[in-house]
Write an enzyme that holds these catalytic residues in place. Structure first.
Site, short mmCIF file in Angstrom:
data_model
loop_
_atom_site.label_atom_id
_atom_site.label_comp_id
_atom_site.label_asym_id
_atom_site.label_seq_id
_atom_site.Cartn_x
_atom_site.Cartn_y
_atom_site.Cartn_z
N CYS A 194 0.83 -1.21 0.00
CA CYS A 194 0.00 0.00 0.00
C CYS A 194 0.86 1.26 0.00
O CYS A 194 0.35 2.36 -0.18
CB CYS A 194 -0.95 0.01 1.20
SG CYS A 194 -0.09 0.04 2.77
N ASP A 251 2.44 2.54 2.57
CA ASP A 251 2.40 3.29 3.82
C ASP A 251 3.64 3.03 4.66
O ASP A 251 4.24 1.97 4.60
CB ASP A 251 1.14 2.93 4.61
CG ASP A 251 -0.10 3.47 3.91
OD1 ASP A 251 0.06 4.34 3.04
OD2 ASP A 251 -1.21 3.04 4.24
N CYS A 299 -2.66 5.02 6.31
CA CYS A 299 -4.11 5.15 6.18
C CYS A 299 -4.74 5.36 7.56
O CYS A 299 -4.07 5.29 8.58
CB CYS A 299 -4.68 3.89 5.54
SG CYS A 299 -4.61 2.49 6.65
N CYS A 331 -3.01 -3.31 8.31
CA CYS A 331 -2.54 -1.97 8.70
C CYS A 331 -2.06 -1.96 10.15
O CYS A 331 -1.15 -1.21 10.50
CB CYS A 331 -3.66 -0.95 8.54
SG CYS A 331 -4.52 -1.07 6.97
FE1 FES Z 1 -1.55 0.77 4.13
FE2 FES Z 1 -3.50 0.74 5.83
S1 FES Z 1 -3.66 0.66 3.70
S2 FES Z 1 -1.41 0.71 6.25
#
Ligand code: FES
Length: 146
Positions: A37, A39, A64, A108
């Site tokens: 993702c 992140d 997120c 996440c």
């Molecule tokens: Fe990447 Fe939640 S979508 S940490």
């Protein structure tokens, strides 16, 4: 917000996250990402060397909403704990404390857990000590995920 998808606690920690920021001269800093993702999470720890108690814990993230909420809760849960107690703050424990997360957001919550472990690993390396039960943290939580 999508009613019913996120618990009130998740929404509360997302809209009003605790312990955001950084600790200057932190005793341990850990950064992990999730390549899937994109992140990233960074955790800072202030540790009392004598008592091994985590006096302070802060986080910064490009993450997120679920990552923000779980990190906010995780920092609250490890603060004031000993290193050994903090190792028991798993992503499952954090999710339970938040009254759950939607299935697709469970990954996440791993960012916070892994970043705390990475910060503890950093602390151990800097001080030449070994923390029982702590494994070398992953740089990317997506590694090994199905
Ligand atoms: Fe990447 Fe939640 S979508 S940490």
């Amino acid at each position: 917000m999508y009613d019913g998808v996120y618990s009130e606690k998740v929404i509360d920690h997302f809209t009003n996250p605790r312990n955001v920021g950084e600790i200057e001269d932190a005793d341990g800093v850990g950064t992990v990402g999730n390549a899937k993702c994109g992140d990233i999470m960074r955790i800072y720890l202030d540790i009392d060397h004598e008592t091994q108690i985590i006096k302070d814990c802060k986080f910064k993230t490009f993450g997120c909403g679920a990552a923000v909420a779980t990190s906010s809760m995780a920092t609250e849960m490890v603060k004031g704990k000993t290193i050994q107690e903090a190792l028991k703050v798993t992503n499952k424990a954090v999710m339970e404390a938040l009254d759950g997360l939607p299935q697709v957001k469970i990954h996440c919550s791993l960012l916070a857990e892994e970043a705390v472990h990475a910060a503890l690993w950093d602390y151990a390396e800097r001080n030449g000590i070994k923390i029982d039960g702590l494994k070398r943290p992953k740089k990317d939580v997506h590694d090994g995920e199905e």
